[in-house]
Design an enzyme around this catalytic site. Structure first.
Site, short mmCIF file in Angstrom:
data_model
loop_
_atom_site.label_atom_id
_atom_site.label_comp_id
_atom_site.label_asym_id
_atom_site.label_seq_id
_atom_site.Cartn_x
_atom_site.Cartn_y
_atom_site.Cartn_z
N SER A 187 0.83 -1.20 0.00
CA SER A 187 0.00 0.00 0.00
C SER A 187 0.88 1.26 0.00
CB SER A 187 -0.96 -0.04 1.20
OG SER A 187 -1.98 0.92 1.07
N ASP A 227 -9.00 -4.62 -6.27
CA ASP A 227 -8.67 -3.61 -5.26
C ASP A 227 -9.45 -2.33 -5.55
OD1 ASP A 227 -7.43 -1.90 -3.43
OD2 ASP A 227 -5.44 -2.75 -3.80
N HIS A 254 -7.10 -5.50 -1.82
CA HIS A 254 -5.91 -4.75 -1.39
C HIS A 254 -5.08 -5.65 -0.48
CE1 HIS A 254 -3.72 -1.06 -1.00
NE2 HIS A 254 -3.84 -1.02 0.31
#
Length: 636
Positions: free
Chosen positions: A199, A310, A340
């Site tokens: 991320s 995602d 994600h």
């Protein structure tokens, strides 16, 4: 030059050997610290419990909080006890804003410290697994977070340049200090550095690599964004809540004295939620061709992981950056059907084996087979992975389908019109019961597929339309209609919305201490049987049909031809299934409300505009190929 060979310089090392690395002549090889290689990979011969733990503060080139002093970046280090004058080791580095809040990984780990201020527990497994194999692990508090100076800037220049300064220090080009203010040099390292993270952390690796910094040999970008604009906007629509830039900076900054309040206010103003336009603020946060970082400047090799379902970091964050990397860049990718997600939680042993070989090849220079394997692993469904030479699949060819007046979708020319209202709807509501009339959408279906067909790449849509208002949200869904068992990324619960479920028990990876056991929960695919699946989507603020930087309101009643890219995907449609094209308005699933009140009150609403579609000028273009029984790309 470092005494330890850089990437590719140990091609002649046999699969079972002992690698001896020294910085000065020694009396005998047996007295020299050794890195052991067996079966083509480094072995865990160093003690994690006895490893050296230390910390420094690296001087950065930025003053993010405006106090007149360059920000110092806190760097926590764990390395083999033997590293130093006799053995120089490469570095695996994670720069993170998450060590305070929300924590790292699904177990929400945070750093803990001993009486000397050194870290006794590092989040995640990098230290437990790799330090015993002859690597140093370097954990960097992003500027403005945890124990670093300054203010976080939501992916801005200071976030990036702080990490770059650490790479520079590891290669002798920047200054670091101990707690007494004395300069410290990284004499124990070769300078060869990898950055890894998920991320925000993955984004920082991509951004630092895009500065062209020397010594950063490889990055592992796991679901990290490469365009700040696309993380908060989608073709002019605000897809994260308004005020997200300021909220994100405050979330990771736990400083109680509010010294960064003015910085956050500027983030709020410069991000321009009112229009959703691309501007200088977003250009600074563009790691593809922005003002700080550019994909074409990447010197490092790249291992990228992207979940195509995602909603936080969408698939184009991978595909657009991947396409802009230098052609000479050594690269590898995993393309999945998860959300994600870090694959450590989903495909753990394969991931660890692959990552281990990757780092050994890129940082140790070991000759193993990692680059002789196909470049890309693609997940087509639960426990179904294939390998191919490149992404998208080289064999994919564009097929253009046109919606018909009778609700079908095919290749023949079309006539007629249809209309719907721009209202905010969930994807399930928009895609459900496609053969029934719904005032908020138009739906079109192909006949049942005669054979399995695969989508690999980025679809695009071309609409001929007119509005009764100056703008509307234009939404498009590509849907797989047919009953199947699929990864469920919509379920609720810990990790469930990423496509995982925890299955009980733990895996222990690497070595442990009483404070850091290196053990993690086991997880598996979260699957369900359903009659349809939204494969990919696209949305556009009609005012931004000419430019993302400037709005051009439409003249009501006038006909316009508007085209744009949907989000990329790699997906298999089974034989007997039907492809569906759904035209609609605001996509409520893109309104990712993580604001403090959690009400969603500031989510992107529908305009209520009537959208009239001229079917003769409307089509969707799909990169398709036949799906072979093995799933392997026929082009090799």
């Amino acid at each position: 030059m470092s005494n330890f060979p850089r990437r590719g310089l140990l091609a002649a090392v046999p699969l079972t050997t002992t690698l001896v690395v020294a910085t000065a002549p020694v009396a005998s090889a047996t007295a020299t610290p050794e890195i052991k290689v067996s079966r083509g990979v480094t072995q865990p011969v160093f003690s994690y419990a006895d490893a050296i733990r230390e910390h420094v503060r690296v001087q950065s080139p930025v003053d993010s909080d405006g106090d007149g002093k360059k920000d110092l970046v806190r760097v926590d280090i764990v390395r083999p006890k033997e590293s130093g004058s006799g053995l120089k080791v490469p570095v695996i580095m994670q720069e993170s804003p998450y060590y305070d809040d929300p924590g790292v990984g699904y177990e929400i780990e945070k750093k803990t410290y001993d009486a000397n201020g050194n870290v006794k527990k590092f989040p995640m497994y990098f230290d437990n697994y790799f330090v015993p194999r002859g690597y140093a692990f370097v954990s960097v508090d992003m500027i403005g977070t945890r124990l670093s100076d300054g203010c976080p800037t939501s992916y801005g220049a200071s976030d990036v340049l702080g990490g770059k300064a650490v790479v520079d220090w590891l290669n002798g080009r920047a200054t670091a200090y101990d707690d007494q203010g004395k300069p410290v040099k990284a004499t124990w390292t070769t300078g060869s550095t990898a950055m890894i993270g998920h991320s925000y952390e993955g984004a920082l690796g991509a951004a630092v690599a895009g500065t062209g910094v020397r010594g950063l040999e490889t990055i592992v970008n796991i679901s990290g964004y490469t365009s700040g604009y696309e993380n908060s906007r989608n073709n002019g629509t605000v897809t994260w809540f308004k005020g997200a830039a300021s909220w994100q900076a405050k979330r990771v900054d736990k400083d109680p004295d509010e010294k960064c309040a003015a910085v956050r206010q500027k983030l709020l103003e410069d991000s321009d939620d009112a229009t959703g336009n691309y501007n200088a603020y977003w250009h600074e946060r563009d790691y593809r061709n922005g003002s700080i970082s550019k994909a074409r400047n990447v010197r490092a090799s790249v291992f990228s992981v992207m979940g195509m379902q995602d909603r936080n970091v969408v698939g184009s964050q991978f595909s657009e950056w991947w396409a802009k990397l230098p052609r000479t860049a050594q690269r590898k990718a995993w393309v999945t059907q998860y959300g994600h997600l870090d694959p450590f939680w989903a495909r753990r042993q394969v991931w660890l084996d692959t990552l281990h070989q990757w780092f050994d090849h890129e940082l140790m220079g070991l000759s193993n087979d990692i680059m002789r394997r196909p470049r890309v692993d693609v997940q087509l469904g639960p426990d179904r992975w294939i390998a191919q030479t490149e992404w998208p699949a080289p064999a994919a060819r564009t097929t253009t389908l046109r919606p018909q007046q009778d609700g079908s979708l095919g290749r023949r020319p079309s006539t007629g019109t249809g209309s719907y209202l721009d209202t905010a709807q969930t994807e399930i509501a928009m895609a459900d019961q496609p053969t029934t009339t719904n005032p908020n959408r138009l739906a079109f279906l192909t006949p049942p597929l005669q054979k399995a067909t695969r989508l690999s790449g980025t679809p695009s849509v071309n609409l001929r339309l007119k509005l009764d208002k100056p703008t509307a949200n234009l939404g498009v869904l590509l849907v797989d209609y047919g009953t199947d068992t699929r990864i469920d990324y919509r379920a609720q619960g810990p990790a469930s919305d990423e496509g995982l479920t925890f299955i009980g028990g733990e895996d222990c990876v690497g070595q442990s201490t009483a404070d850091d056991d290196g053990c993690y929960l086991k997880a598996g695919d979260n699957i369900s049987t359903s009659g349809m699946n939204v494969v990919t989507r696209g949305i556009l603020d009609a005012q931004n049909h000419r430019s993302l930087s400037r709005q051009t309101p439409l003249t009501p009643g006038r006909t316009y031809q508007i085209s744009w890219k949907m989000l990329p995907q790699d997906y298999e449609f089974k034989a007997g299934h039907r492809l569906g094209l759904v035209l609609t308005g605001a996509n409520d699933d893109f309104n990712l409300d993580e604001s403090a009140n959690g009400t969603g009150a500031d989510a992107e609403p529908g305009t209520g505009a009537k959208v009239t579609i001229d079917l003769a000028g409307t089509s969707i273009s799909l990169p398709l190929l036949n799906s072979t029984p093995s799933g392997r790309d026929p082009s090799g």
